[in-house]
Enzyme design. Structure first.
Site, mmCIF file in Angstrom:
data_model
loop_
_atom_site.group_PDB
_atom_site.id
_atom_site.type_symbol
_atom_site.label_atom_id
_atom_site.label_comp_id
_atom_site.label_asym_id
_atom_site.label_seq_id
_atom_site.Cartn_x
_atom_site.Cartn_y
_atom_site.Cartn_z
ATOM 1 C CG HIS A 14 -2.277 -0.474 0.881
ATOM 2 N ND1 HIS A 14 -2.865 -1.549 1.473
ATOM 3 C CD2 HIS A 14 -3.155 -0.012 -0.036
ATOM 4 C CE1 HIS A 14 -4.039 -1.746 0.938
ATOM 5 N NE2 HIS A 14 -4.241 -0.825 0.019
ATOM 6 C CD GLU A 49 -6.368 -10.761 -21.357
ATOM 7 O OE1 GLU A 49 -5.356 -10.272 -20.830
ATOM 8 O OE2 GLU A 49 -7.464 -10.805 -20.769
ATOM 9 C CG ASP A 57 -2.512 -12.270 -19.560
ATOM 10 O OD1 ASP A 57 -1.714 -13.012 -18.967
ATOM 11 O OD2 ASP A 57 -3.406 -11.634 -18.974
ATOM 12 C CB CYS A 72 -5.149 -1.732 -21.648
ATOM 13 S SG CYS A 72 -5.806 -3.401 -21.671
HETATM 14 C C1 PEP Z 1 -2.780 -7.644 -20.143
HETATM 15 O O1 PEP Z 1 -2.839 -8.868 -20.034
HETATM 16 O O2 PEP Z 1 -2.088 -7.048 -20.990
HETATM 17 C C2 PEP Z 1 -3.541 -6.774 -19.233
HETATM 18 C C3 PEP Z 1 -3.607 -5.489 -19.419
HETATM 19 O O3 PEP Z 1 -4.163 -7.354 -18.182
HETATM 20 P P1 PEP Z 1 -3.443 -7.878 -16.857
HETATM 21 O O4 PEP Z 1 -2.027 -7.353 -16.865
HETATM 22 O O5 PEP Z 1 -4.249 -7.363 -15.732
HETATM 23 O O6 PEP Z 1 -3.511 -9.368 -17.013
HETATM 24 MG MG MG Z 2 -4.400 -9.854 -18.939
#
Ligand code: PEP
Ligand code: MG
Length: 553
Positions: free
Chosen positions: A186, A428, A452, A499
């Protein structure tokens, strides 16, 4: 010395080692029971007054977002059962107020210690914090004044509490080094959103460093340098100045649209784990939220968050973003993200097991609660729902069918909800890439989760340092996948977002611009740097680079 970093840069400052927190309490019997009880009552009052001051500062620092750390401290101090036990201890054992405070608090900590829940563990740290505060007040020990540290301080401490962070003045404290902690502790999360440079997990830092010595934190590589010669310090100072100038330069990009050198407009958005990051989102000048990882809401709780609890959080974020898109991903638990209070099945390959949407489609009640909260919050702003780990069309249809039935239920109950909430998916999994033409026809946007996608494409566990050398966002297979997804999104007329962490990679940006990625989502403090970088990329000039990268010419 090495450690874990949460930001980049070079920081030079003067060490101040925080003294150990432990306060020695001797077993001392009470001569006058009433007097001891009175001393305890006064120490509790003084502690509460101090918490009020901290709360005020906390409010200023967080702009009222997220729960205050001081709230949970106040809750314990006002808990009549907890403080009542201390009073009773003095009577029953005829012991000093100090000994009563220590015994009752330690008993409570012991009970909590046997529970593995991370939320409970945080509360344990709160009790230890409160115990020290009451003892200091009883014993007249001066508090370590985090708010009065001299300018240029690099604070070295075994551990820091979130409440310590809240008191520090970022303009005076140049950085912190801690022996313990991890990037997701945290206090580290708080440090990140405050913009406090920090190196965590530096073994025996407090013993190895002396007050007054000048040290260099090289956060780019996660090192701390001591005993530098005058010449070495000169070189570090030049790098520090360059870094500060760079930060200043990045600030110039606040308020600018995100446009490539040849005029293509893109959107730069933030990835968040909860509303406590809204301040950073504002400072980073994000043009939306491209990924809200809702699992942290579940992980920071001791039980499944209720529909109303979730609704309040989503509504707050949506309202704070004032019309900008907020992409909220449904629960992505499993893999390396556990929920201690929820019985996840033990699996030998959890990343390939009942994770994310697979779990939600199995435990429909769990999913329905979140979907209801999301749909209700959608009537307060620009909310987009995103499903993680979609492997193919059937799975997307199942999730959408459930969403429709939840909408129907809300309709029948006369509860307001967002009727036209866009629904998108994380791309992903390689299977999703290969059928992205079909998926694009059945959803409103794609978001490429490279974290991923890289692991599943190259077959390399994203958490295993032994194979980290293979985890490569520039692998032509990964680049080709990204290219396919963007092309298929555009063919169906839907936007393509990214993302995963790769969205902020300098080396990848020209290729993403060439491929025509529409939205880039990343840590809020990366946005201005990426905006600056994108402004220098001319799509027309990146063709050769794109060819080379995809074909490894
Ligand atoms: C990803 O897999 O790129 C993603 C943004 O999700 P996470 O990192 O939470 O698995
Ligand atoms: Mg992911």
């Amino acid at each position: 010395m090495n450690g874990i970093t949460i930001s980049k840069g070079i920081v030079i400052g003067t060490v101040l080692v925080k003294p150990a927190d432990e306060i020695i309490v001797k077993q001392k019997s009470a001569r006058n029971i009433e007097k001891e009880q009175l001393r305890l009552a006064e120490a509790l009052d003084a502690s509460l007054a101090q918490i009020d001051v901290i709360a005020e500062k906390e409010r200023e620092n967080t702009a009222g977002d997220g729960p205050l750390i001081s709230d949970s401290h106040r809750m314990f101090l006002q808990d009549v059962e907890f403080t009542g036990k201390m009073k009773q201890y003095i009577v029953d054992h005829k012991m000093s107020a100090e000994f009563a405070v220590q015994s009752v608090s330690d008993d409570m900590i012991k009970i909590f210690q046997s529970i593995e829940d991370p939320y409970i563990r945080e509360r344990m740290a709160d009790i230890a914090d409160i115990k020290r505060r009451i003892l200091r007040n009883l014993m007249g020990i001066d508090e370590f004044h985090f708010d009065q540290l001299p300018e240029g301080t690099i604070l070295v401490a075994p551990e820091l509490a979130p409440s310590d962070m809240m008191q520090m003045d970022i303009t005076k404290v140049y950085g912190c080094i801690t022996e313990g902690g991890s990037a997701t502790a945290h206090f580290a999360i708080l440090a990140k959103s405050m913009g406090m440079p920090m190196l965590l997990g530096v073994k025996n830092a407090a013993c190895k460093m002396k007050d007054g010595e000048v040290v260099v934190l090289d956060l780019d590589v996660g090192e701390v340098h001591t005993d530098c010669t005058a010449e070495q310090l000169e070189v570090w100072k030049e790098r520090e100045t360059a870094f500060r100038n760079d930060v200043k330069d990045m600030k110039k990009w606040i308020g600018h649209p995100s446009v490539t050198g040849d005029g293509n407009v893109v959107l730069l958005e933030a990835n968040i784990g909860g509303p406590e990051e809204l301040n950073a989102v504002k400072e980073g000048d994000a043009e939306g939220i491209g990924l809200f990882r809702t699992e942290f809401l579940y992980m920071n709780s001791s039980a499944l968050p209720t529909e109303d609890e979730q609704f309040e959080v989503y509504k707050k974020v949506v309202e704070a973003m004032n019309g900008k898109a907020v992409t909220i991903r449904t629960l992505d638990i499993g893999g390396d993200k556990e929920l201690t209070y929820y019985n996840l099945p033990k699996e030998s390959n959890p990343f390939l097991g009942v994770r994310a949407i697979r779990l939600c489609l199995k435990d429909k009640e769990l999913f329905r609660v979140q979907l209801r909260a999301l749909l209700r919050a959608a009537s307060y702003g620009n909310l987009r729902i995103m499903f993680p780990m979609i492997s193919g069309v059937q799975e997307l249809r199942k999730a959408k069918r459930l969403l429709s039935s939840v909408k129907k239920e809300l309709e029948e109950q006369g509860i307001p909800y967002g009727r036209n909430v866009p629904v998108g998916i994380m791309v992903e999994l390689p299977s999703a890439v290969m059928v992205s033409d079909l998926l694009a026809k059945e959803c409103d946007f794609f978001s490429i989760g490279t974290n991923d996608l890289i692991q599943y494409t190259i077959g390399v566990d994203r958490t295993n340092p032994k194979v980290a050398y293979l985890y490569d966002f520039m692998h032509p297979a990964v680049l080709r996948m990204i290219d396919i997804v963007i092309k298929n999104a555009h063919a169906a007329g839907i936007p393509a977002c990214m993302c995963g962490e790769a969205a902020a990679e300098e080396k990848l940006i020209p290729l993403l611009v060439y491929m025509g990625l529409d939205e880039y989502s990343m840590s809020a403090n990366q946005i201005l740097r990426v905006r600056r970088r994108i402004s220098k990329v001319h799509k027309a000039e990146t063709w050769k680079e794109y060819q080379n990268a995809l074909e490894l010419i």
